[in-house]
Design an enzyme around this catalytic site. Structure first.
Site, PDB file in Angstrom:
ATOM      1  N   ASP A 402     -22.558  22.783  15.602  1.00  0.00           N
ATOM      2  CA  ASP A 402     -22.772  21.441  15.062  1.00  0.00           C
ATOM      3  C   ASP A 402     -24.109  20.915  15.600  1.00  0.00           C
ATOM      4  O   ASP A 402     -24.719  21.517  16.479  1.00  0.00           O
ATOM      5  CB  ASP A 402     -21.619  20.537  15.504  1.00  0.00           C
ATOM      6  CG  ASP A 402     -21.515  19.247  14.695  1.00  0.00           C
ATOM      7  OD1 ASP A 402     -22.290  19.082  13.735  1.00  0.00           O
ATOM      8  OD2 ASP A 402     -20.656  18.416  15.027  1.00  0.00           O
ATOM      9  N   GLU A 405     -29.358  20.629  13.161  1.00  0.00           N
ATOM     10  CA  GLU A 405     -30.441  20.412  12.181  1.00  0.00           C
ATOM     11  C   GLU A 405     -31.853  20.606  12.756  1.00  0.00           C
ATOM     12  O   GLU A 405     -32.729  21.010  11.972  1.00  0.00           O
ATOM     13  CB  GLU A 405     -30.317  19.006  11.568  1.00  0.00           C
ATOM     14  CG  GLU A 405     -29.151  18.844  10.633  1.00  0.00           C
ATOM     15  CD  GLU A 405     -27.822  18.843  11.368  1.00  0.00           C
ATOM     16  OE1 GLU A 405     -26.833  19.339  10.798  1.00  0.00           O
ATOM     17  OE2 GLU A 405     -27.762  18.366  12.506  1.00  0.00           O
ATOM     18  N   ASP A 478     -20.599  15.247   7.718  1.00  0.00           N
ATOM     19  CA  ASP A 478     -19.818  14.061   8.072  1.00  0.00           C
ATOM     20  C   ASP A 478     -19.577  13.181   6.854  1.00  0.00           C
ATOM     21  O   ASP A 478     -20.274  12.178   6.621  1.00  0.00           O
ATOM     22  CB  ASP A 478     -20.532  13.271   9.174  1.00  0.00           C
ATOM     23  CG  ASP A 478     -20.599  14.048  10.476  1.00  0.00           C
ATOM     24  OD1 ASP A 478     -19.847  15.023  10.629  1.00  0.00           O
ATOM     25  OD2 ASP A 478     -21.421  13.681  11.338  1.00  0.00           O
TER      26      ASP A 478
END
Length: 794
Positions: A402, A405, A478
């Site tokens: 997670d 990015e 999300d």
């Protein structure tokens, strides 16, 4: 970057071709300072590289597409007065001598793709180098698909998008950019399909007639104009080729295709044991249970909280005995703590990213101030993979990446001046940003595989670039507990599938907020048809276990999760076909009915594999919906009613149903309901045969469900052919491979025979046949698992 192409006075264009040369399957066209390389990759794939300054940089890509080469049946070049013509067995490519404009045609003379301005560029005043552009003519009635996880309509014409991976908490319809960076799209016009893969990792942009309806463009803030043209002519051909170019995944373990339960966060150990026990007590199937960041000691990666999880190995062992595989989260941020072994190792070995002037990249994430490994450096990936030794030794079976990015609190992501190795080609974060998450997933995959005791790895990532499917599954980030987000999840997963990423799903129920019981059921109904099937929620908004919404919702949720487990043989077969050929597991309607233009703008319907058509209910308080069926005959799964295709039909679907149709002629393999994969050895496998007047072929792939024996031939691929005559129906089976499944026989249900059945023979021997529903000619009988031919006579 809001660039208006018509107002760019500083843009430069390719000059007149002054000379050319051929080297093997590559052609070079030289202008006063520019050079165009055309590489014939196959009869259907051409690669175009433009250099504004006459020389090319190192030929390297994390997508690995630059290494892809297929056989070429035909390759010719001729020089005409105004253009050069390169011909393969499938397409012709014309390169204009003036400005090197490119036109690609099929063998019937149809223009598939044609440059308008073609390659052009302008100097990047702030960073140096060039902003590189390609502008093409818009074709009549052109439709566009792809680009990964964009939260837009399936057809993205008249839209503009940006690829710059971003932590987009609570994104909405048309929010852009999102988490993933997949610069690949598919065009369709005149019922002919093609694809373009713009293999550039800088911030990239795509305009599908947004600025000017008669032009489409793609461009990047730096790097090279380097793209691949992929000819179909079928939409599925394009996706298969792209997936082969960027890499196919290996088969996941079968348990990873089961149901997964997750929350931020399940802790301490007492709660984990309580929740997992509830699943077994309530007889709701579940294979994977997730631990979010609170399992760690102060959110330090590769650690366990000494109080919350004092004996992780013992807990995970107990969960394994109950059929639960434990999946844990690992983020990229390494806490700055001189007493933390991972931090000290990374610091001493120089593995963390640095700013341009020398200091380490520092940013706040969950542990507080962190440094971040440079996953674009091979040595760092090897170190990171090695860190999984102890974690996997505790019994962990999967890892969830997670925040990759990469996300950084307050400043969003790394500043542009952060430096990366880029596997020997040092660069700034401007070039490495879009591949950072995928390279983290790659390193994680290598570690999970290395220390997985010869079991197949399971990894999930939030961010990635083209080719991420080689290393990881993915989820859509999300999202929000809303009906709009249920619809977005449907489109996103279809789009990811046709962008090479079939192993994907959404946070069922929504990560942010609390769904109503009705929304949760409708989302479960959709989620069981996604390859990655996981409930995940933010705990502070309420619980999302199946029993959290009351008994009615619990029973309905259980019903559909059980359907997922019954369909696992079909789902596993569908995934095998993806691994074998690159064909996506989910297929939007245009991809299965390209000749039918009515499908081009259909949003909701999709096919899972060869024989199932799904259309989720996306609105509250409705008990059905209109569904468009492609050509052929289709059975409604819930009542066996047969519908003709090429039309909309009404599907009755109260809360206990999702519109689900089966293609006539199909053989659907189904398993007995289990609480988890491998709970027991079944005596029988169920084959549901949906009779048709037309001959039809279906498949079943089988192996042990984990490990690598299948790569040495321990697998089987069964081909079922169904055919009808006036008063008989035949089912034949051919078995390729040596794997012998544990079940002993098939229980076969034949739906919708066109005649009244009177007898049934299996390999020439008459067998007992039960007529379950005489009105619908629904029959049941048993057959040996190695039967060759079944004949049902009227």
């Amino acid at each position: 970057m809001n660039i208006n192409h018509d107002k760019q006075v500083s843009q430069q264009h390719a000059g007149v071709v002054e000379r050319w040369e051929k080297i093997d399957n590559r052609f070079y066209f030289y202008g006063p300072q520019t050079v165009l390389e055309v590489k014939v990759v196959s009869d259907t794939v051409l690669r175009f590289r433009f250099s504004a300054l006459g020389n090319f940089s190192r030929d390297f890509s994390y997508s690995h597409a630059h290494t892809y080469q297929e056989s070429i049946e035909k390759l010719e070049i001729s020089e005409e007065e105004e253009y050069f013509s390169i011909k393969t067995a499938k397409i012709d490519c014309e390169i204009q001598k003036e400005r090197m404009l490119i036109k690609i045609l099929d063998k019937k003379g149809l223009v598939i793709s044609e440059d308008e301005k073609g390659f052009h560029w302008e100097e990047h005043k702030k960073y140096g180098g060039e902003i590189v552009f390609n502008t093409r003519k818009g074709q009549a009635s052109e439709h566009f698909y792809g680009l990964g996880d964009k939260s837009a309509d399936n057809d993205i014409r008249e839209k503009r998008f940006e690829n710059w991976g971003k932590d987009t908490y609570a994104y909405g319809k048309d929010t852009d950019p999102l988490y993933k960076n997949i610069p690949f799209f598919i065009g369709l016009h005149h019922k002919v399909a093609y694809g373009i893969f713009f293999d550039n990792t800088f911030r990239t942009y795509f305009d599908f007639g947004f600025e000017r309806k008669n032009a489409t463009s793609f461009w990047a803030d730096g790097g090279e104009m380097n793209y691949y043209f992929i000819y179909g002519p079928e939409l599925l051909n394009v996706v298969e080729t792209y997936t082969n170019m960027t890499g196919k995944p290996e088969l996941p373990p079968l348990w990873a295709l089961g149901f997964h339960q997750c929350k931020w966060s399940y802790y301490p150990e007492k709660q984990v044991r309580e929740i997992t026990s509830e699943f077994r007590t309530r007889r709701i199937p579940c294979d994977a249970f997730y631990l979010d960041i609170d399992y760690m000691d102060g959110f330090r990666c590769f650690t366990w909280h000494p109080e919350h999880f004092s004996n992780p190995k013992g807990m995970i062992s107990d969960l394994e005995k109950q059929g639960f595989k434990t999946v844990v989260i690992i983020d990229p941020g390494i806490k700055i703590d001189p007493n933390y072994r991972i931090y000290k190792e990374g610091l001493e070995k120089g593995y963390f990213c640095k700013r341009m002037d020398g200091p380490l990249m520092k940013g706040a994430v969950w542990p507080g101030e962190c440094n971040f490994p440079d996953f674009t450096r091979a040595e760092v990936r090897e170190w990171w993979a090695g860190l999984f030794d102890e974690l996997m030794d505790t019994g962990v079976r999967g890892v969830w990446n997670d925040m990759n990015e990469p996300a950084v609190f307050e400043i969003e992501t790394f500043p542009d001046d952060v430096r990366h190795d880029y596997d020997g080609d040092p660069c700034s974060h401007r070039k490495a940003h879009n591949v950072y998450g995928m390279q983290m997933a790659r390193a994680t995959y290598e570690g999970v595989k290395k220390f997985g005791h010869n079991r197949r790895p399971f990894v999930i990532t939030r961010s990635g670039y083209s080719g991420l499917q080689k290393y990881s599954s993915a989820w859509t980030g999300d999202n929000v507990a809303s009906w709009e987000h249920l619809s977005i999840a449907n489109s996103q997963c279809q789009r990811l599938n046709v962008s090479g990423v079939s192993y994907c799903g959404s946070d069922i129920g929504g990560f942010i907020g609390s769904p109503s019981g009705e929304l949760f059921v409708r989302w479960i109904q959709l989620g069981i048809f996604h390859m990655f099937c996981r409930v995940h929620s933010s705990g502070d908004h309420g619980d999302q276990e199946p029993w959290s919404f009351g008994l009615e919702v619990e029973l309905l949720t259980k019903k559909f999760i059980e359907l997922r487990y019954q369909l696992l043989p079909y789902i596993y077969t569908t995934f095998y076909q993806h691994v074998k050929t690159g064909v996506p597991t989910l297929r939007p309607l245009p991809f299965v009915a390209q000749e039918d233009s009515e499908t081009y703008n259909r949003q909701d319907e999709f096919c899972m594999g060869d024989n199932l058509l799904v259309c989720p209910i996306l609105a509250e308080k409705v008990d059905g919906r209109w569904v468009y069926l492609p050509e052929g005959k289709w059975y409604y799964y819930w009542d066996d009613k047969v519908h003709e295709g090429n039309q909309e039909v009404w599907a009755e679907a109260a809360l206990d149903r999702i519109p689900l149709f089966v293609k006539a002629g199909a053989v659907i393999p189904m398993a007995p309901i289990m609480q988890y994969v491998g709970e027991f050895d079944p005596e029988q496998l169920f084959l549901h045969v949906y009779a048709s007047a037309e001959e039809h072929t279906s498949y079943l792939y089988e192996d042990k469900g984990d490990g690598y024996e299948y790569t040495q031939g321990e697998s089987s691929y069964k081909t079922f052919v169904t055919a009808s005559e006036k008063k008989s129906y035949t089912i034949t089976q051919r078995i390729d491979g040596t794997y012998d499944p544990v079940y002993k026989s098939y229980e076969i249900m034949v739906h919708g025979l066109s005649f009244t059945p009177k007898s049934c023979e299996v390999d020439g021997e008459k067998v007992h046949m039960d007529v379950i529903n005489p009105d619908k000619n629904l029959i049941r009988f048993d057959a040996g698992k190695a039967f060759a031919k079944i004949v049902i006579k009227g």
